[in-house]
Motif scaffolding. Structure first.
Motif, PDB file in Angstrom:
ATOM      1  N   GLU A   1      27.158  26.089  10.606  1.00 22.47           N
ATOM      2  CA  GLU A   1      25.834  25.570  10.309  1.00 22.47           C
ATOM      3  C   GLU A   1      25.713  25.153   8.847  1.00 22.47           C
ATOM      4  OE1 GLU A   1      22.939  28.419  11.382  1.00 22.47           O
ATOM      5  OE2 GLU A   1      23.406  28.382  13.534  1.00 22.47           O
ATOM      6  N   ASN A   2      24.957  24.075   8.613  1.00 22.59           N
ATOM      7  CA  ASN A   2      24.615  23.573   7.271  1.00 22.59           C
ATOM      8  C   ASN A   2      25.843  23.248   6.438  1.00 22.59           C
ATOM      9  OD1 ASN A   2      21.858  24.032   7.844  1.00 22.59           O
ATOM     10  ND2 ASN A   2      22.058  26.184   7.191  1.00 22.59           N
ATOM     11  N   TYR A   3      26.930  22.881   7.099  1.00 22.07           N
ATOM     12  CA  TYR A   3      28.138  22.511   6.365  1.00 22.07           C
ATOM     13  C   TYR A   3      28.033  21.055   5.956  1.00 22.07           C
ATOM     14  CZ  TYR A   3      33.083  22.301   5.121  1.00 22.07           C
ATOM     15  OH  TYR A   3      34.259  22.159   4.443  1.00 22.07           O
TER      16      TYR A   3
ATOM     17  N   ARG B   1      31.662  20.801  12.142  1.00 24.95           N
ATOM     18  CA  ARG B   1      30.679  20.567  13.211  1.00 24.95           C
ATOM     19  C   ARG B   1      31.244  20.988  14.565  1.00 24.95           C
ATOM     20  NH1 ARG B   1      29.524  15.918  10.008  1.00 24.95           N
ATOM     21  NH2 ARG B   1      31.051  14.682  11.161  1.00 24.95           N
TER      22      ARG B   1
ATOM     23  N   GLY C   1      31.066  24.635  14.977  1.00 22.94           N
ATOM     24  CA  GLY C   1      29.726  25.215  15.001  1.00 22.94           C
ATOM     25  C   GLY C   1      29.310  25.848  13.692  1.00 22.94           C
TER      26      GLY C   1
END
Length: 402
Positions: A395-397, A390, A393
């Motif tokens: 995404e969707n991790y 996070r 940056g």
């Protein structure tokens, strides 16, 4: 079923008598019905079907998934189906910086330390070069005069206590400056490595601003560990020294090595814990103890291997220059035999140059391995990879597919 993140099965197989995709308890359709072959073998005579190529999923479609909704997990989407190409398993983890965001192996920790030094050399090398130069210049001057005073004192029949005391004071002062420089370098390198994990760069001034608030605490931590080591040595060896019992001294020596090694690894992650968590001295010691618990041997092996590698690199750089200096400026083999070669200015300068080069190279590797071990342990125990993703940056991790 394994509950480890990223390794959950895509779904359990339908039980006997149930239709795939039907609600639980709904019976399977009769033979010949939709989705079932009309040719069923007699009861008790099930045989392996004839070999045929397994069905190939479309791109973005996993086994039992709708198109475009691959199986997901904390380590990202996973494709494939059991028994076929691209079986279920962990895909390549997100790697915003120098390490993948998942539990690390030995090679990844060493590679991450070297990659940071190589990629962010504009920040790393100036710090270690300046610290190594200052420390080695002071050490060289102290070694020159302290060793000369000790040589003169040993040649006297009644050496004065002041000459010996001044030599010891010089060496202790040089050692303190060296420790202080090491603390400053460790603090700044820790900040650089923490940013390198996220894929962001650091400047020397930025690393100093981030490290400065914790410098006194880090110095206090190192001082506390040093005092603790001295007290432990005193407790172990004092009975044998006072009683002049060789057996007690040997027993203390045999007990001190494993004890110090155990404590060294137990508290080895305290510096990065103190710097990165902005914690206090005693909380960082407790954090290190908690993170190391259960994986002491693994951390010991990685740390020991790092020390061996950096020691070999240092020896390759320092010893040739030292020997050249002794032979060229210390009177050759005769100077080496009588000990005067080690105090010659030319020999000391060449040896110091070698030490500066070696320290500039190996210090970032040692600090980097310690920081990455700390990160690795927090990923394994606390799921730090989600927080790092996070922060980077990604995404969707950590989300699952539909």
């Amino acid at each position: 079923m394994n509950d480890s993140p990223g390794w959950a099965a895509p779904g359990s197989s339908p039980s006997d008598g149930e239709r795939p995709g039907a609600p639980a308890g709904q019976p399977a359709p009769p033979a010949g019905g939709p989705g079932w072959s009309a040719e069923q073998p007699p009861p008790g005579q099930w045989q392996s079907p004839s070999p045929q190529a397994p069905p190939q999923p479309q791109p973005g479609q996993g086994w039992g998934q709708q198109p475009g909704t691959p199986y997901g997990g904390p380590y990202g989407p996973q494709y494939g189906y059991p028994g076929g190409p691209g079986q279920w398993g962990r895909p390549p983890a997100a790697k915003p910086g120098v390490i993948p965001l998942r539990p690390l192996g030995l090679g990844e920790i060493l590679d991450g330390a070297v990659a940071t030094m190589r990629t962010h050399w504009r920040s790393v090398l100036p710090i270690t070069l300046v610290v190594a130069t200052v420390v080695q210049v002071i050490s060289l001057i102290a070694q020159k005069y302290a060793m000369s005073d000790l040589t003169v004192a040993t040649e006297q029949t009644d050496p004065s206590l002041s000459s010996v005391g001044s030599s010891v004071a010089l060496m202790l002062g040089a050692g303190f400056i060296g420790a202080l420089g090491g603390v400053i370098a460790t603090a700044m390198l820790t900040m650089i490595y923490s940013r390198a994990v996220l894929g962001t760069t650091s400047t020397v001034s930025g690393a100093w601003r981030e490290a400065k608030p914790q410098l006194l605490r880090l110095l206090g931590l190192m001082f506390l560990l040093a005092v603790g080591a001295i007290l432990l040595i005193t407790v172990l060896f004092l009975p044998g020294i006072l009683t002049q019992n060789v057996g007690l001294v040997l027993a203390a020596l045999a007990a001190s090595l494993p004890l110090f090694t155990w404590l060294w690894i137990k508290f080895s992650l305290a510096p990065p814990a103190l710097m990165l968590e902005k914690s206090t001295i005693f909380k960082s010691l407790a954090r290190s103890s908690k993170l190391v618990r259960g994986t002491w041997w693994r951390i010991f092996g990685i740390t020991l291997l790092t020390q061996i590698i950096t020691g070999i690199v240092s020896a390759i750089i320092v010893w040739p220059l030292t020997m050249i200096g002794m032979i060229a400026f210390g009177g050759g083999l005769s100077g080496i035999e009588d000990g005067t070669a080690s105090t010659a200015w030319g020999a000391l300068i060449l040896s110091g140059i070698g030490a500066i080069i070696a320290t500039t190279i190996v210090m970032p590797i040692q600090s980097g391995v310690t920081v990455l071990l700390y990160v690795d342990q927090r990923i394994r125990r606390e799921g730090l990879d989600l927080e790092l993703a996070r922060a980077a940056g990604v995404e969707n991790y950590g989300t699952t597919g539909g």
